[in-house]
Design a protein around this motif. Structure first.
Motif, short mmCIF file in Angstrom:
data_model
loop_
_atom_site.label_atom_id
_atom_site.label_comp_id
_atom_site.label_asym_id
_atom_site.label_seq_id
_atom_site.Cartn_x
_atom_site.Cartn_y
_atom_site.Cartn_z
N SER A 592 0.72 -0.98 0.13
CA SER A 592 -0.02 0.07 -0.06
C SER A 592 0.97 1.27 0.12
CB SER A 592 -1.01 0.21 1.35
OG SER A 592 -0.14 -0.14 2.67
N SER A 593 2.22 1.13 0.53
CA SER A 593 3.00 2.23 0.64
C SER A 593 3.32 3.06 -0.97
CB SER A 593 4.13 1.97 1.27
OG SER A 593 4.99 0.90 0.77
N ILE A 594 3.29 1.88 -1.93
CA ILE A 594 4.03 2.19 -3.15
C ILE A 594 2.99 3.23 -3.79
CG2 ILE A 594 4.04 1.35 -5.49
CD1 ILE A 594 5.46 -0.89 -4.78
N ARG A 595 3.87 4.31 -4.37
CA ARG A 595 2.86 5.47 -5.10
C ARG A 595 3.26 5.22 -6.48
NH1 ARG A 595 5.98 9.32 -6.87
NH2 ARG A 595 8.21 9.76 -6.35
N MET A 596 4.51 4.46 -6.84
CA MET A 596 4.65 4.08 -8.32
C MET A 596 5.73 2.92 -8.42
SD MET A 596 6.49 7.21 -10.37
CE MET A 596 6.47 7.26 -12.26
N LEU A 597 4.92 1.97 -9.52
CA LEU A 597 5.67 0.70 -9.68
C LEU A 597 5.97 0.93 -11.15
CD1 LEU A 597 6.35 -2.27 -8.57
CD2 LEU A 597 4.17 -2.86 -9.57
N ILE A 598 7.44 1.01 -11.19
CA ILE A 598 8.02 1.55 -12.61
C ILE A 598 8.25 0.13 -13.19
CG2 ILE A 598 9.70 2.58 -13.90
CD1 ILE A 598 9.72 4.52 -11.37
N VAL A 599 7.38 -0.36 -14.24
CA VAL A 599 8.02 -1.59 -15.13
C VAL A 599 8.86 -1.13 -16.23
CG1 VAL A 599 6.69 -3.47 -16.22
CG2 VAL A 599 5.53 -2.38 -14.70
N ALA A 600 9.99 -1.47 -16.16
CA ALA A 600 11.18 -0.99 -16.84
C ALA A 600 10.85 -1.57 -18.33
CB ALA A 600 12.44 -1.36 -16.62
N ASP A 601 10.32 -2.75 -18.45
CA ASP A 601 10.33 -3.14 -19.91
C ASP A 601 8.94 -3.21 -20.25
OD1 ASP A 601 9.45 -5.11 -18.08
OD2 ASP A 601 10.48 -6.84 -19.00
N GLY A 602 8.06 -2.20 -19.84
CA GLY A 602 6.55 -2.13 -19.81
C GLY A 602 6.62 -1.77 -21.44
N ALA A 603 7.33 -1.37 -22.30
CA ALA A 603 7.20 -1.05 -23.65
C ALA A 603 7.15 -2.33 -24.41
CB ALA A 603 8.54 -0.13 -24.09
N ASN A 604 7.34 -3.31 -23.84
CA ASN A 604 7.18 -4.63 -24.64
C ASN A 604 5.78 -4.91 -24.38
OD1 ASN A 604 6.90 -7.59 -25.06
ND2 ASN A 604 9.11 -7.72 -24.90
N PRO A 605 4.98 -5.33 -25.72
CA PRO A 605 3.80 -5.51 -25.93
C PRO A 605 3.17 -6.58 -24.99
CG PRO A 605 4.53 -5.36 -27.94
CD PRO A 605 5.91 -5.43 -27.24
N TRP A 606 4.06 -7.61 -24.59
CA TRP A 606 3.61 -8.55 -23.97
C TRP A 606 3.85 -8.36 -22.42
CZ3 TRP A 606 1.40 -12.16 -26.52
CH2 TRP A 606 1.56 -12.15 -28.02
N SER A 607 4.04 -7.23 -21.92
CA SER A 607 4.20 -6.92 -20.42
C SER A 607 2.79 -6.96 -19.85
CB SER A 607 5.11 -5.62 -20.22
OG SER A 607 4.10 -4.64 -21.02
N VAL A 608 1.74 -6.43 -20.81
CA VAL A 608 0.47 -6.16 -20.29
C VAL A 608 -0.16 -7.19 -19.43
CG1 VAL A 608 -0.54 -6.94 -22.53
CG2 VAL A 608 -1.63 -5.33 -20.89
N SER A 609 0.14 -8.52 -19.90
CA SER A 609 -0.63 -9.60 -19.01
C SER A 609 0.13 -9.71 -17.63
CB SER A 609 -0.40 -10.89 -19.97
OG SER A 609 0.92 -11.20 -20.44
N SER A 610 1.38 -9.76 -17.70
CA SER A 610 2.31 -9.77 -16.52
C SER A 610 1.73 -8.76 -15.45
CB SER A 610 3.79 -9.44 -16.36
OG SER A 610 4.22 -10.50 -17.36
N CYS A 611 1.57 -7.38 -15.88
CA CYS A 611 0.98 -6.31 -15.05
C CYS A 611 -0.32 -6.64 -14.55
CB CYS A 611 1.04 -5.00 -15.88
SG CYS A 611 2.60 -4.27 -16.33
N ASP A 612 -1.27 -7.13 -15.33
CA ASP A 612 -2.62 -7.53 -15.10
C ASP A 612 -2.57 -8.56 -13.90
OD1 ASP A 612 -3.42 -5.63 -16.70
OD2 ASP A 612 -4.15 -7.14 -18.20
#
Length: 1529
Positions: A592-612
């Motif tokens: 709950s303390s996190i205000r920003m979870l930066i996903v470094a390889d979020g530009a990869n189209p396949w990152s979306v399923s991991s984030c979800d």
């Protein structure tokens, strides 16, 4: 799942340990998902409250609009970190093997359901045949869900599989299942899952499969009985090959017809339905302005100085040990003081005061492991304070590290000669025996400096570092690997570094004193920009979680966030995935303390399923949906875009669901029709403050894209890299790009930097990235993303086959286009059949989802692909190994028939277009072409051979005609004229007494090479019978050689056999009886014990037309032909040779030839008797036991003229080529040799004769000495390089023209050129003309046609049992259709041409050279063109160093290549793609079957010619015992 209602923490410790063990087994791939569920249920059985409907399968998942929900992530992570069992296992685990790219198990069952549909269907492609492997037939019902533990270490394996499992499930099932989605809908994975109901799958009529892989099966039907061994039945045979092919391979041909698959398709025409961009031209996008901060430090070092002085106790960095517990904390005070010490030491303590080792601006390598961030921070800031430029690199582990040479290139281009490292790291570096650090491959000489505190000097009181205001000087250099594998250094200036920190601070809203958890590599990229630079700027406390900690304890970063109440976390998708898999053990972690979870390889189209998936699991742990912030970065432009944290409760950003087909054409289309090939992309937020962004076309000039077009993102910003250090040419193309509009005019003057990212700008100026330039594969004008293909391959049930999901995808250029290659590591326990099934299914999946054919799919043994420092697959080295034949696959599947669609059209021969005689002759005259004919000089008078011997016996009885040598070079037998005549008379008498023969009967002479054979021959001539020389059977190989002897005896209707006693015993032996019927031999007479008394004088004088002997030979096409040689013919032939070679009784010649047929027999038995010269006879078999025998004889006897075969020349070249110094030392000298003639019935082997000349030049052999002869069945000697004619000339012809039956002369070195050497000077009395074999009209100079010959020494005809007069007339007594209607010609069956040269012959006229191209019988008619096997074989033998010999033939329209492997068997499969590539590139042919065999399998006759038809028969009869047979699709 069953454990929903059980609190695992409440279970007894031993049960928890068993669970951990089980989780580990699953993650390592040692157990299947199904097995895992069963064992888990068993363990929990006694703790689960009884429930009537416990469902152990993955439940169906319903969707929330924003994100997919997956309450049951598969237990993929390593077991709980607390478990002793898992700790025990981890010590044995291989290096970096826990990085799960594109992986998530949400839809394993959906994929299974889809693939299971195919289990009833038969496979349609023959499985490759592999020696010594046991194929275990496993029914597909037992297929289990994929191995969820994959670990291909190069970042992000898990991102894709979730999405793709669903897509694949769709593609292999029915398109009805899909969700009506708008751009706002969820990820591919989740949306697909919600609509799949496993219980009641809907069915849909199966679309007609395209006829692609059924190709071979179809061919088999047409092949009648000529099918190869194990392709015909579907029952497992001895070799274990099967014909059934997974249906997976259907539908590959993109609408090609079956015939076009074999003759290969047309050049593809542009598809009118190709989507084209329709939007307006894009307008550059501007980032928010960079805010002005009053107290912003003038340089990054100034910020460190400030915090070091004012906030000395404030923590800067906490490092963790391998268990995930804090190891040490570095405060800002300590960081400042240590960096100061290092700076002082670097500038003042290395070298002397007058000659310091380092000057400000010098480059220094930083070599620190990830696990020691503190040392790295001190080294980095120490360098900044000393104003030297740090170049962080990975720790080299061995001399031959993958990519080590490229790192050397980086160090060289940056001029680095000093490396900083820690004491611990230095101890771990590989050393030479005397303790020095080894010289790494490709590296410059390095001086190593240890930076541990105890070795640093405290600066003197008066010393202060110089901290200038940030300027454009380089601050540090970050390495970047290009697509080709080159490693370059991106220089970041001091002002860029400062501005980038400011932009990140503004975009991420960093505050002083915050806590940040960093899981990334702190030496480069986001890990450095946030975790080392921006954090110091803002006095942030960074907690670094090294890669090794993550492998041992995947939840460690989540625990650190929870314990330190961290506000920001910096992760990659794999870290989300691992944490999600291991979260069961940590009930109490709060995010709950996190205000920003930066996903470094979020530009990869396949990152979306991991984030979800991560959000689904951790939302209950306080994770807020709006804090997930994907970002896009590039080594050149640094941070490109980052999503800012949203407001609580605000709608989540949109997703784009794009058509993969559209993407492959570079346009953006929302996916509506084909739901199988959709790609869901999340945005990466807005571009950075102070930046300007455009989208330009990725290839060609940097033209601005349209709004609906995919292009490369280019950025203008003060916060980016400035250049590739030391590489000015490449820098200009990347860092100084001026975009142009559609008219080609520049849009302004400001330069942009290319980012290497492909994407577009969505609504609200949001940036979307769909791939990277370096992962781009351009096939037939369409773009495919390597990551997308890996995802598809991973979604195809890899559990039985792929080792830890390690898959590499790259493209190679073959035949004017890029071809896609997939290489995966195979699990050690995978069966042949599972691997083949998996490969076949991957083909189908990629074909249906990406609409692209794969060229090659290879499986290599586990852990053998080259690795990057973090354990990922080093793609460039893998590609290099593939192209060099060093990959050593254990399974391979090539599909050139289906993916090479740009072949030229097959040639159609136009019927009824024959040129008439008149037009042709007039045409020749008009074109100024003379008719291609050549004539030898006048022949003169001659005498019969039998009379010649009698005359010599009377006039010069003691003249030695023959000397026979043994392996030691000792003369074991000699024959003078008188001795030979007397022995011949005795044999005549014996024949008459014991044989009861009539004049004209045929007598077989069965002798080893020697003087007995010669005497028996003349004995027959004296007796008026017709000798037939036959090679004796090989005593050790009667089964193979005796049937040929029997056949010649039967065909020639021999009345009697003359032989030696040992051979007579063999003919009557029990071993012989096993091969032939020994009771029906004709009379056998041995000539070892001839009567001593003087025989009566029996001499039957010949007439000119009387037959002298029969010449039997097996052609290379396997035909046994006997030709009749009359007394007139052999006399004129001997006279012709005498004149050409200037042979007199004072001459000595050496012959190393087989004496059984052709010109070899004439030189061995006839020529000496006619001309009176002495022949030194060397049986070629003796060379096997004494290689230098022939050459030492030439030297010892000072021979001027010698005759040999290609096999003898090859033996000497291969066996003695390296021993010339030794031969020289033994006094061997070949300067006496004037002519060394190779006797052959084929095109001169130029490469062999040239290498022979070059090798033995050192021992005196003249470059002009080696030449060739040419003869055929109809005329045994047409050309023979004599002493008087000019040297043989060489021309270069265009191979493409030859295939069209034309000759086009080109310059040496021209592409596709073939060197041809003249076949020797035309013999006296011989006329040669070049004729069109179809119209039978003469051709012009330098035109390709059949060689026809007119000569008094032509054979009289074929010796046939029933006298096939038509065949005889056709070959021996043929007339031209016009031109010279009365001359009778013999057709040689060879293609060639005549070229008038500038050289002069003996009579002073211009010399006409005859060039032989090849035998008509041997040519392969493929795709309407004529190919000569030798040309294809030459290419094949060049393809790989381990190919000792090769041969080609056709089988039902397929080209079969047989290659002999001289290396180890593990290299066998390396040859398959290389052979396929080279034949496609150089001959425009697709190889159908590649057969790898042991050395010596390709049969070669005594003349050194390949017996390709014998080989073909052995292949069809499955007698080759191949190492590997690959059937290309």
């Amino acid at each position: 799942m069953a454990d929903r209602s059980v609190d695992l923490s409440a279970l007894p410790k031993e049960v928890r340990d068993q669970f951990a063990e089980l989780d580990l087994e699953l993650s390592e791939g040692d157990i299947t998902q199904k097995g895992y569920e069963k064992k888990k249920a068993k363990l929990l059985a006694s703790y689960v409250p009884p429930s009537p409907n416990v469902d152990l399968s993955l439940p169906d998942v319903q969707l929330s609009p924003g994100h997919s929900v997956d309450p049951s992530p598969s237990p993929e992570a390593p077991g709980p970190s607390t478990s002793s069992a898992s700790k025990h296992h981890r010590t044995h685990r291989s290096g970096g093997a826990r990085d799960d790219r594109y992986r998530s198990d949400i839809h394993t069952e959906a994929v299974q359901a889809a693939l299971a549909k195919h289990k009833e269907e038969k496979m349609g492609l023959p499985m490759p045949t592999k020696r010594r492997s046991a194929f275990v037939q496993s029914p597909i019902d037992t297929c289990t869900p994929p191995d969820t533990s994959s670990a291909s270490e190069d970042e992000g394996s898990l991102r894709r599989k979730a999405a793709f499992s669903a897509v694949l499930a769709q593609s292999l099932q029915s398109p009805d299942y899909w969700i009506n989605r708008s751009v706002q809908s969820s990820s591919t994975s989740s949306s697909a899952s919600s609509t799949l109901s496993h219980g009641e799958p809907k069915t849909q009529p199966q679309p007609q499969p395209q006829p692609a892989a059924s190709l071979l099966a179809d061919l088999l039907v047409n092949a009648q009985n000529n099918v190869p061994p194990d392709v015909t039945s579907s029952t497992p045979q001895e070799r274990g090959s099967r014909l059934d092919l997974p249906p997976a391979v259907r539908g590959m041909s993109r609408g090609q017809s079956r015939s076009s698959m074999i003759e290969t398709a047309d050049v593809p025409q542009p598809d009118p339905n190709t989507p084209k961009p329709e939007g307006r031209q894009i307008i550059p996008v501007k980032g928010e302005p960079l805010g002005v901060v009053s107290n912003w430090p003038p340089a990054l070092q100034a910020a460190l100085a400030r915090w070091g002085a004012t906030q000395a106790k404030s923590p800067a960095l906490t490092a963790l040990d391998i268990t995930g517990k804090p190891l040490y904390t570095l405060t800002y005070g300590k960081l400042w003081s240590r960096s100061l010490k290092l700076a002082y030491t670097l500038l003042n303590k290395l070298g002397t005061k007058t000659e310091p080792v380092l000057q400000p601006g010098d480059r220094v390598a930083l070599v620190y492991p990830n696990s020691d961030p503190g040392m790295f921070w001190v080294a980095f800031y120490g360098c900044l304070l000393a104003e030297v430029i740090p170049v962080p690199i990975e720790v080299p582990l061995s001399r031959q590290d993958a990519g080590s040479q490229q790192i050397g290139f980086l160090l060289g281009s940056c001029g680095v000669s000093l490396a900083l490292t820690s004491e611990l790291c230095l101890k771990g570096l590989p050393k030479t025996p005397n303790g020095e650090i080894i010289q790494f491959k490709g590296w410059p000489r390095m001086k190593w400096v240890v930076t541990d505190t105890k070795y640093l000097t405290k600066p003197s009181k008066d010393w202060q570092p110089h901290i200038p205001t940030a300027n454009t000087d380089t601050a540090y250099i970050e390495y970047k690997a290009s697509k080709e594998g080159t490693v370059m250094g991106v220089a970041v200036s001091k002002i860029s570094m400062l501005t980038h920190c400011q932009a990140l601070t503004q975009a991420c809203n960093y505050c002083e004193g915050e806590t940040l958890v960093n899981v990334l590599d702190c030496k480069k990229d986001m890990g450095m920009w946030h975790g080392v630079l921006t954090s110091v700027m803002n006095r942030i406390h960074t907690i670094t979680v090294p890669y090794a900690v993550m492998k041992a304890c995947p939840m460690s970063w989540v625990q650190r966030v929870h314990i330190h109440k961290a506000r920001v976390a910096l992760v990659k998708c794999r870290d989300l995935h691992w944490a999600m898999m291991a979260h069961k053990d940590q009930r109490d972690s709060s995010l709950s303390s996190i205000r920003m979870l930066i996903v470094a390889d979020g530009a990869n189209p396949w990152s979306v399923s991991s984030c979800d998936a991560f959000l689904n699991v951790f939302q209950s742990h306080g994770l807020k949906p709006e804090v997930i912030c994907p970002c896009a970065t590039s080594p050149e432009a640094l941070t490109v875009a980052i999503r800012r944290p949203g407001a609580r409760g605000a709608p989540l950003p949109a997703r784009a669901i794009l058509s993969m087909g559209g993407l492959s054409h570079g346009v953006i289309r929302v996916n509506t029709e084909d739901k199988n090939s959709a790609l869901t992309v999340q945005d990466v937020g807005h571009i950075m403050p102070g930046a300007l962004m455009c989208i330009v076309k990725p290839d060609g000039p940097p033209q601005l894209c349209k709004t609906d077009e995919i292009g490369e993102i280019v950025i203008n910003s003060r916060a980016g890299g400035t250049m590739y250090y030391g590489l000015h040419g490449v820098t200009k193309n990347t860092f100084e790009v001026i975009p142009v509009n559609q008219a080609g005019a520049p849009i302004g003057e400001i330069p942009f930097s290319r980012t290497g990212l492909l994407g577009f700008v969505g609504p609200g100026s949001l940036v979307f990235v769909v791939g990277k330039i370096e992962g781009l594969l351009m096939v037939s004008g369409r773009r495919h993303n390597a990551d997308d293909l890996v995802a598809t391959a991973l979604a195809v049930e890899p559990v039985k086959t792929v080792y830890r999901g390690r898959i590499a995808v790259f493209s190679v250029t073959v035949f004017y286009d890029e071809r896609i290659v997939i290489v995966a590591e195979q699990r050690p326990d995978a069966s042949e059949e599972d691997s083949f099934q998996w490969m076949s299914r991957v083909l189908q999946a990629i074909d249906s989802i990406h609409q692209v054919g794969l060229y090659c799919l290879a499986l290599v043994p586990a852990n053998t692909l080259p690795k990057t420092p973090l354990g990922g697959i080093h793609i460039c080295e893998t590609k290099q190994n593939f192209l060099e034949g060093n990959l050593h696959p254990c399974n391979i599947l090539l599909c050139p028939h289906t993916c090479v669609t740009n072949m030229p059209k097959p040639r159609q021969k136009q019927p009824g277009m024959d040129v008439g005689p008149a037009s042709m002759l007039v045409g020749n005259l008009v074109a100024g072409k003379r008719i291609a004919q050549a004539t030898g000089r006048e022949l003169g008078m001659h005498q019969f051979l039998s009379e010649a011997l009698q005359w010599r016996a009377q006039t010069d009885p003691d003249h030695i005609l023959y000397v026979l040598l043994n392996a030691k070079g000792v003369a074991v037998c000699t024959a003078t004229c008188a001795q030979l005549h007397k022995r011949a008379e005795k044999i005549t008498a014996t024949l008459m007494e014991r044989g009861g023969l009539n004049t004209g009967d045929n007598v077989v002479l069965l002798y080893p090479p020697g003087i007995d054979l010669i005497a028996a021959f003349y004995g027959c001539l004296y007796a008026g019978v017709i000798p037939v020389t036959v090679r004796p059977p090989h005593p050790q190989n009667l089964a193979a050689t005796l049937p040929t002897v029997r056949m010649i005896i039967d065909v020639s209707k021999a009345a009697c056999i003359l032989t030696t006693q040992p051979l007579m015993r063999i003919l009557r032996s029990r071993e012989a009886a096993a091969s032939v019927n020994i009771k029906t031999w004709p009379t056998i007479i041995d000539t070892d014990d001839l009567p001593r008394k003087r025989p009566p004088n029996i001499y039957k004088p010949p007439t000119a037309e009387m037959l002298a002997y029969l010449d039997f030979s097996v052609s290379t096409t396997g035909m046994l032909t006997g030709v009749k040689m009359s007394h007139a013919a052999i006399s004129t032939l001997c006279r012709s040779i005498k004149l050409q070679c200037e042979l007199y009784s004072s001459r000595q010649i050496a012959i190393c030839l087989d004496p059984y047929c052709g010109l070899g027999f004439v030189l061995w038995c006839l020529s000496s008797v006619y001309s009176g010269h002495q022949s030194i006879l060397i049986p070629p078999l003796e060379l096997e036991s004494s290689l230098p025998l022939w050459l030492s004889t030439l030297s010892q006897y000072k021979i001027r003229d010698t005759f040999c075969s290609y096999s003898v020349m090859e033996l000497c070249t291969k066996g003695l080529g390296t021993q010339t110094e030794m031969l020289k030392a033994r006094g061997l000298n070949l300067s006496c040799v004037r002519s060394c003639v190779v006797i052959a019935e084929e095109r001169p082997r130029l490469a062999l004769t040239q290498s022979f000349s070059k090798l033995f030049k050192d021992i005196g052999l003249s470059a002009r000495a080696v030449s060739t002869a040419f003869g055929s069945r109809v005329n045994l000697a047409i050309c023979l390089q004599g002493t008087a004619g000019p040297d043989p000339s060489t021309v270069y012809v265009d191979m493409k023209s030859l295939r069209h039956d034309r000759v086009r002369l080109v310059e040496r070195g021209a592409p596709q050129s073939l060197p041809l050497m003249e076949s020797g000077t035309i013999l006296p009395g011989v006329r040669v003309i070049i004729v069109n074999p179809e119209t039978r009209g003469p051709l012009g100079d330098s035109h390709l046609g059949e060689i026809w010959v007119n000569s008094p020494h032509c054979a009289s005809g074929y010796y046939t049992i029933y006298g096939e007069e038509s065949l005889q007339a056709d070959h021996f007594n043929t007339k031209l259709s016009f031109g010279e209607p009365h001359t009778l010609w013999a057709r040689t069956g060879y293609l060639g041409f005549i070229k008038r040269t500038e050289l002069l012959d003996a009579s002073g006229d211009r010399h006409d050279a005859l060039f032989v191209v090849g035998s008509l019988d041997e040519t392969l008619e493929l795709r309407g063109l004529r190919y000569h096997p030798i040309d294809i074989e030459t290419s094949v033998s060049r393809a790989h160093r381990c190919i000792a010999e090769s041969a080609v033939f056709t089988w039902t329209n397929l080209l079969v290549v047989v290659a002999e492997l001289s290396g180890s068997e593990q290299e066998a499969l390396d040859l398959v793609p290389l052979v396929t590539n080279v034949v496609l590139e150089e001959h425009h042919l697709i190889v159908g079957v590649v057969v790898i065999v042991d050395p010596g399998v390709i049969p070669i006759n005594s003349r050194g010619e390949k017996q390709r038809m014998h080989l073909r028969d052995s292949f069809l009869a499955d007698q080759l015992d191949p190492i590997y047979v690959a059937y290309n699709m």
